[in-house]
Design a protein around this motif. Structure first.
Motif, short mmCIF file in Angstrom:
data_model
loop_
_atom_site.label_atom_id
_atom_site.label_comp_id
_atom_site.label_asym_id
_atom_site.label_seq_id
_atom_site.Cartn_x
_atom_site.Cartn_y
_atom_site.Cartn_z
N LEU A 17 -5.81 4.40 2.25
CA LEU A 17 -7.06 4.11 2.94
C LEU A 17 -7.62 2.77 2.47
O LEU A 17 -8.16 1.99 3.26
N VAL A 18 -7.48 2.51 1.17
CA VAL A 18 -7.94 1.22 0.63
C VAL A 18 -7.14 0.08 1.24
O VAL A 18 -7.60 -1.06 1.32
N ARG A 19 -5.90 0.40 1.69
CA ARG A 19 -5.07 -0.61 2.35
C ARG A 19 -5.81 -1.33 3.47
O ARG A 19 -5.69 -2.54 3.64
N SER B 96 0.83 -1.21 0.00
CA SER B 96 0.00 0.00 0.00
C SER B 96 0.86 1.25 0.00
O SER B 96 0.57 2.22 -0.71
N ALA B 97 1.93 1.26 0.80
CA ALA B 97 2.81 2.43 0.85
C ALA B 97 3.51 2.64 -0.50
O ALA B 97 3.61 3.77 -0.99
N GLY B 98 3.97 1.55 -1.11
CA GLY B 98 4.64 1.65 -2.40
C GLY B 98 3.72 2.14 -3.49
O GLY B 98 4.09 3.00 -4.31
N SER B 99 2.51 1.60 -3.51
CA SER B 99 1.54 2.00 -4.54
C SER B 99 1.15 3.45 -4.40
O SER B 99 1.07 4.20 -5.39
N SER B 100 0.89 3.87 -3.17
CA SER B 100 0.46 5.26 -2.96
C SER B 100 1.61 6.23 -3.22
O SER B 100 1.40 7.37 -3.65
N LEU B 101 2.85 5.79 -2.96
CA LEU B 101 4.01 6.64 -3.22
C LEU B 101 4.15 6.89 -4.72
O LEU B 101 4.49 8.00 -5.16
N ALA B 102 3.87 5.87 -5.51
CA ALA B 102 4.00 6.00 -6.96
C ALA B 102 2.94 6.94 -7.54
O ALA B 102 3.19 7.64 -8.53
N THR B 103 1.78 6.97 -6.92
CA THR B 103 0.69 7.79 -7.45
C THR B 103 0.45 9.08 -6.67
O THR B 103 -0.16 10.02 -7.18
#
Length: 218
Positions: free
Chosen positions: A89-91, A75-82
């Motif tokens: 929150l979806v995490r 979740s942290a990696g995905s949100s960092l990219a976007t």
């Protein structure tokens, strides 16, 4: 210190590091003007530290800890990219969905996840008794599998509700509602667990928390 005291202390630590502290950090940073993405990530660091420190102390990484860490990293990696705070929150929805699915999957394995989850909160002596009961009592094993199925289904329902909250409500409101939803979900599942436990106690004489009450198990 008794097994009950050890278990209560472990439960309180989990509640603080997974719920109270991240929520306090998020709203504290938001009050200081920090952006929602950074505030959410900072709160999750506390949870990650607790999971890692527990694994180091016990010198083993159990399935529950692995699940939590994987969710945090993805979740942290995905949100960092976007740069999208909603992915963080979806995490929470993804986390409860994975836990619910894994609970159900472990019904097909040697031991259900609820067995290991309860074992995490016990002292060394209590874990030995817990292991012995699993080996000796078919009723005990069946009860834990039924309860694992109930918790798995409950977490999947929770995940759907959590996803709706994350995608439709203001970012600043979701963390609080997430925690409230978790409280409601856990209370409902505890009530279900007590009803199941009462059934097994009445029909088989099984006391899930008291090894001495297993004389009628088969």
């Amino acid at each position: 210190m008794t097994a009950r005291t050890d278990g209560d202390r472990s439960a309180l630590i989990l509640v603080f590091t997974h719920l109270v502290a991240p929520l306090a950090v998020f709203y504290g940073l938001r009050a200081l003007g920090v952006g929602p993405w950074f505030a959410l990530v900072t709160g999750t660091v506390i949870t990650a530290i607790e999971v890692i420190s527990t694994a180091v102390t016990r010198r083993r990484l159990d399935t529950v800890s692995i699940t939590v860490l994987v969710i945090l990293v993805i979740s942290a990696g995905s949100s960092l990219a976007t740069g999208d705070a909603r992915l963080l929150l979806v995490r929470n929805a993804a986390g409860t969905a994975l836990i619910g699915a894994w609970l159900l999957i472990t019904l097909c394995l040697k031991r259900p996840l609820l067995f290991d989850g309860a074992r995490m909160l016990q002292s060394a002596d209590a874990r030995k008794q817990w292991d012995r009961r699993w080996q000796e009592s078919n009723v005990f094993r069946r009860a834990l599998r039924v309860l694992t199925g109930a918790w798995g289904a409950g977490f999947l329902v929770d995940a759907v509700a959590r996803l709706v909250l994350a995608m439709t409500l203001p970012v600043d409101l979701v963390p609080l509602l997430d925690n409230l939803l978790l409280i409601v979900t856990v209370i409902v599942l505890i009530i279900v667990q007590k009803l199941v436990g009462s059934h097994y106690r009445t029909r088989y004489g099984l006391q899930l928390r008291q090894p001495s009450g297993d004389r009628h198990e088969h």
